[in-house]
Design a protein around this motif. Structure first.
Motif, PDB file in Angstrom:
ATOM      1  N   ILE A  65       1.130  -1.350  -0.018  1.00  0.00           N
ATOM      2  CA  ILE A  65      -0.137   0.189   0.314  1.00  0.00           C
ATOM      3  C   ILE A  65       0.802   1.340  -0.016  1.00  0.00           C
ATOM      4  O   ILE A  65       1.767   1.058   0.827  1.00  0.00           O
ATOM      5  N   SER A  66       0.762   2.169  -0.740  1.00  0.00           N
ATOM      6  CA  SER A  66       2.302   3.821  -1.102  1.00  0.00           C
ATOM      7  C   SER A  66       1.034   4.438  -0.030  1.00  0.00           C
ATOM      8  O   SER A  66       0.495   4.360   0.648  1.00  0.00           O
ATOM      9  N   GLN A  75      -2.906   7.277  -5.124  1.00  0.00           N
ATOM     10  CA  GLN A  75      -4.030   6.025  -4.801  1.00  0.00           C
ATOM     11  C   GLN A  75      -4.913   6.492  -5.661  1.00  0.00           C
ATOM     12  O   GLN A  75      -5.856   4.718  -6.057  1.00  0.00           O
ATOM     13  N   TRP A  76      -5.569   7.455  -5.858  1.00  0.00           N
ATOM     14  CA  TRP A  76      -6.232   7.923  -6.891  1.00  0.00           C
ATOM     15  C   TRP A  76      -6.480   7.480  -8.789  1.00  0.00           C
ATOM     16  O   TRP A  76      -7.757   7.775  -9.399  1.00  0.00           O
ATOM     17  N   LEU A 103       8.033   5.300  -0.887  1.00  0.00           N
ATOM     18  CA  LEU A 103       8.438   4.015  -0.704  1.00  0.00           C
ATOM     19  C   LEU A 103       9.473   3.823  -0.583  1.00  0.00           C
ATOM     20  O   LEU A 103       9.851   3.187   0.238  1.00  0.00           O
ATOM     21  N   ASP A 104      10.434   4.460  -1.607  1.00  0.00           N
ATOM     22  CA  ASP A 104      11.613   4.207  -1.409  1.00  0.00           C
ATOM     23  C   ASP A 104      12.883   4.814  -0.566  1.00  0.00           C
ATOM     24  O   ASP A 104      13.423   4.215   0.479  1.00  0.00           O
ATOM     25  N   ASN A 105      12.019   6.178  -0.104  1.00  0.00           N
ATOM     26  CA  ASN A 105      12.849   7.039   1.406  1.00  0.00           C
ATOM     27  C   ASN A 105      11.750   6.887   2.525  1.00  0.00           C
ATOM     28  O   ASN A 105      12.086   7.974   3.063  1.00  0.00           O
ATOM     29  N   GLY A 121       3.090  10.267   6.023  1.00  0.00           N
ATOM     30  CA  GLY A 121       2.890   9.515   5.322  1.00  0.00           C
ATOM     31  C   GLY A 121       3.225   8.507   6.146  1.00  0.00           C
ATOM     32  O   GLY A 121       4.465   7.920   6.459  1.00  0.00           O
ATOM     33  N   HIS A 122       1.957   7.162   5.872  1.00  0.00           N
ATOM     34  CA  HIS A 122       2.133   5.499   5.960  1.00  0.00           C
ATOM     35  C   HIS A 122       1.679   4.930   5.097  1.00  0.00           C
ATOM     36  O   HIS A 122       1.228   5.637   3.887  1.00  0.00           O
TER      37      HIS A 122
END
Length: 316
Positions: free
Chosen positions: A101-102, A228-229, A276-278, A298-299
């Motif tokens: 999940i991004s 995400q959208w 995601l990478d950071n 963010g999560h």
């Protein structure tokens, strides 16, 4: 307090019974929280806190939540699939275990969002399943200038919420009510545009900023869920399959720039992948709690195997 990561990146501050001089149980954690003069100030400074080693049991969770989340909120207008399991306590997003999940800030697409999120690990996965977290200033800074400038005018979110049968969430589940008047009252207060469709579904459109400034720290952070959208984030095969059966304006959710122009696939993929990478992973052990400032941080979620049950609650 110690940072969860040791590679020089920002990471949540870890809090343990040994550090607080309290018993390794829920009572010890409650005693520590009760002794704090300014939990809000601590959270603004550290951005996220991991409480580990207190062995909080499910039946003890309310006592701890009442101290960490003074005003627990319902997940009204939430777009993620969840199950309500208690008094404004929900399962974390119910999404197949094999997928990530991004990164995102909870309900950043809405006119109001929770200030704090609390995650609780009831069942740890066999492997994987970490909750990655990212400093919102780092996320903003790692994007190309071209992307940041393109989003300067904000974004337009669109939802198609079915009336009981269809793809995605129903408007009844989304707003936790079956009364149209209550939905209209909520949407009117939010500044959203909406239209009831002949088939009983509801279309909602909202204009929102792409970045916000934290009210305490003054930090500007990346704060939207465009990736995400956007159908590009679903992967080529899924996006093509959806495009073959319905136009973009009929998808359960979609996004464009504020003026209605399309967001390039490459932009949303950069946002997703660099987020995601950071990120820094918070690995779960049974009884752990993670408290985050929902604007500063963010999560997301990493793939996992085995049973994983992480509960979430939120407050203003």
């Amino acid at each position: 307090m110690e940072n969860v990561a040791n590679d020089g990146l920002w990471a949540p501050a870890g809090i343990t019974p040994a550090q607080t001089g309290t018993e390794p149980n829920a009572g010890g954690l409650a005693a520590h929280l009760g002794s704090l003069d300014d939990l809000g100030g601590l959270l603004a400074r550290e951005k996220a806190l991991v409480f580990r080693g207190f062995g909080v049991q499910p039946g003890e969770l309310d006592e701890v939540m009442d101290l960490l989340l003074p005003n627990r909120l319902a997940y009204v207008h939430g777009n993620s699939p969840r199950t309500k399991v208690g008094s404004n306590v929900y399962t974390s997003t119910e999404y197949p275990a094999e997928y990530s999940i991004s990164m995102h800030n909870e309900m950043s697409y809405a006119h109001q969002w929770p200030a704090r999120l609390l995650f609780y690990c009831e069942t740890a996965p066999h492997t994987g399943g970490a909750t990655p977290v990212i400093d919102g200033t780092r996320w903003l800074g790692c994007l190309d200038d071209e992307v940041r400038e393109a989003f300067a005018g904000g974004v337009r979110y669109s939802q198609n919420l079915h009336g009981g049968m269809g793809l995605g969430k129903s408007w009844q589940d989304t707003f936790e009510t079956a009364e149209r008047g209550r939905v209209e009252e909520f949407l009117g207060a939010s500044g959203a545009d909406w239209k009831w469709q002949p088939d009983g579904s509801l279309r909602v459109t909202q204009l929102r900023p792409a970045t916000v400034t934290h009210p305490v720290t003054g930090d500007e952070v990346w704060f939207n869920q465009a990736d995400q959208w956007h159908p590009a984030s679903l992967g080529d095969d899924t996006a093509k399959a959806l495009a073959s059966i319905m136009p973009a304006e009929e998808l359960p959710q979609s996004v464009s720039f504020a003026d209605g122009s399309p967001i390039p696939d490459a932009y949303v993929l950069q946002i997703r992948d660099r987020g995601l990478d950071n990120a820094v992973d918070v690995d779960w052990r049974r009884g752990d709690l993670l408290l985050i400032d929902n604007v500063l941080v963010g999560h997301g979620r990493r793939p996992f195997t085995g049973p994983r049950r992480v509960l979430v609650a939120m407050s203003d």
